[in-house]
Design a protein around this motif. Structure first.
Motif, short mmCIF file in Angstrom:
data_model
loop_
_atom_site.label_atom_id
_atom_site.label_comp_id
_atom_site.label_asym_id
_atom_site.label_seq_id
_atom_site.Cartn_x
_atom_site.Cartn_y
_atom_site.Cartn_z
N GLY A 101 0.82 -1.20 -0.02
CA GLY A 101 0.04 -0.18 -0.04
C GLY A 101 1.01 1.33 0.00
N LEU A 102 1.95 1.38 0.79
CA LEU A 102 2.77 2.59 0.74
C LEU A 102 3.49 2.62 -0.55
N SER A 103 3.99 1.68 -1.12
CA SER A 103 4.78 1.71 -2.42
C SER A 103 3.71 2.32 -3.36
N LEU A 104 2.50 1.75 -3.53
CA LEU A 104 1.77 2.22 -4.35
C LEU A 104 1.04 3.35 -4.21
N GLY A 105 0.71 3.71 -3.09
CA GLY A 105 0.37 5.14 -2.66
C GLY A 105 1.33 6.17 -3.17
N VAL A 106 2.58 6.00 -2.79
CA VAL A 106 3.56 6.88 -2.94
C VAL A 106 3.82 7.04 -4.52
N SER A 107 3.66 5.90 -5.23
CA SER A 107 3.95 6.07 -6.58
C SER A 107 3.04 6.73 -7.15
N LEU A 108 1.84 6.51 -6.86
CA LEU A 108 0.54 7.45 -7.53
C LEU A 108 0.87 8.96 -6.99
N LEU B 141 -3.87 11.68 -7.92
CA LEU B 141 -3.59 12.33 -6.45
C LEU B 141 -4.76 11.72 -5.57
N THR B 142 -6.05 11.38 -6.44
CA THR B 142 -7.07 11.20 -5.57
C THR B 142 -7.02 9.86 -4.77
N TYR B 143 -6.45 8.86 -5.40
CA TYR B 143 -6.30 7.41 -4.96
C TYR B 143 -5.03 7.46 -4.31
#
Length: 286
Positions: free
Chosen positions: A103-110, A132-134
């Motif tokens: 979750g942290l890797s995907l969120g920071v990438s987005l 940015l929203t997701y």
């Protein structure tokens, strides 16, 4: 004669090259006096025989030393049949994946790509708002899971125990292994409920919560009488072996039925609780 054969008293000797004077066999005065009337050819044969006997003695000593060296070398190369073979834990399971890291890797990438696209540094500006929203909630959830994450403990499985675990391990022992070898979230430590009941945190006759033992690893082994056992290795800096021994019956009752608990002392503040299955491996194999 050098290089030839000399006949002395009916025996034939092969004459060998003469040694330097310092290493030739020396005759005593008494020997010389007895050989005064002897034929010079007999004296030559006597010297040759002494030389042959001395060199044969030296050769025997050298061979004896070589044989002892070879024996020692061969004995040191004998393989150790008591070595233990461990089975690698290469099972692929979703429980062994850290959701916090994902979750942290995907969120920071987005978030990174969304900001880059929003400022026209990266292509795809029309998708920047969605990323940015997701990306923001995914990064927050990932950080929360990472904060509450409890990593799995190592599991060392003996090859003999690996063959017995399916038919000899009780359902509770299988559940214990599954729980402590996967990522958990929200728990302060592995086997938290079990340790709370066994050591009675903050109660009469119990121990303080800060002194609770911490599970470091587990091992699957086979006892000397051929039974499957699951060994729990705890670290407890403020506890002693007697604190575990007087709760041995509680370990048996909590992780039972069908097991017997044994407590042992390790090194560096480590204590082992061996949960031995009472299932007879010979009976189950028939």
């Amino acid at each position: 004669m050098p290089g030839g054969a000399t006949v002395c008293s009916g025996h034939r000797f092969q004459c060998l090259p003469l040694l330097p004077h310092s290493t030739r066999p020396q005759l005593t005065n008494s020997t010389r006096s007895r050989l005064v009337s002897v034929n010079p050819q007999s004296i030559s044969c006597f010297r040759t025989k002494l030389f042959f006997e001395s060199n044969r003695f030296s050769f025997t000593l050298t061979r004896a030393a070589d044989s002892s060296t070879t024996t020692t070398s061969q004995s040191s190369d004998v393989p150790n049949n008591n070595s233990i073979t461990l089975v690698p834990d290469d099972e692929i399971s979703i429980t062994k994946i850290s959701f916090g890291t994902i979750g942290l890797s995907l969120g920071v990438s987005l978030l990174s790509y969304g900001f880059g696209a929003y400022f026209n540094i990266l292509p795809g500006s029309e998708w920047s708002a969605i990323m940015l929203t997701y990306g923001f909630p995914l990064a927050i959830i990932g950080m929360a899971l990472k904060y509450a994450e409890l990593k799995p403990v190592p599991c060392l499985t003996n090859s003999d125990a690996f063959r017995l675990q399916e038919k000899c391990a009780t359902p509770i022992l299988k559940q214990v292994k599954s729980d402590v070898t996967r990522f958990r979230y929200g728990d302060e430590q592995h086997l938290e409920e079990a340790l709370k009941r066994i050591f009675q945190y903050g109660q009469g006759g119990g121990i303080p919560r800060r002194s609770a033992p911490v599970l470091q690893l587990i091992r699957e082994e086979v006892t000397q009488d051929g039974k499957y056992s699951l060994v729990l290795v705890f670290e407890a800096k403020t506890l002693t072996l007697s604190d575990f021994e007087k709760r041995q019956a509680k370990f048996t009752s909590f992780f039972g039925p069908g097991i017997t608990a044994e407590v042992g002392n390790g090194e560096n503040n480590l204590y082992e609780v061996r949960l031995i299955s009472n299932t007879d491996p010979n009976a189950t194999s028939s």
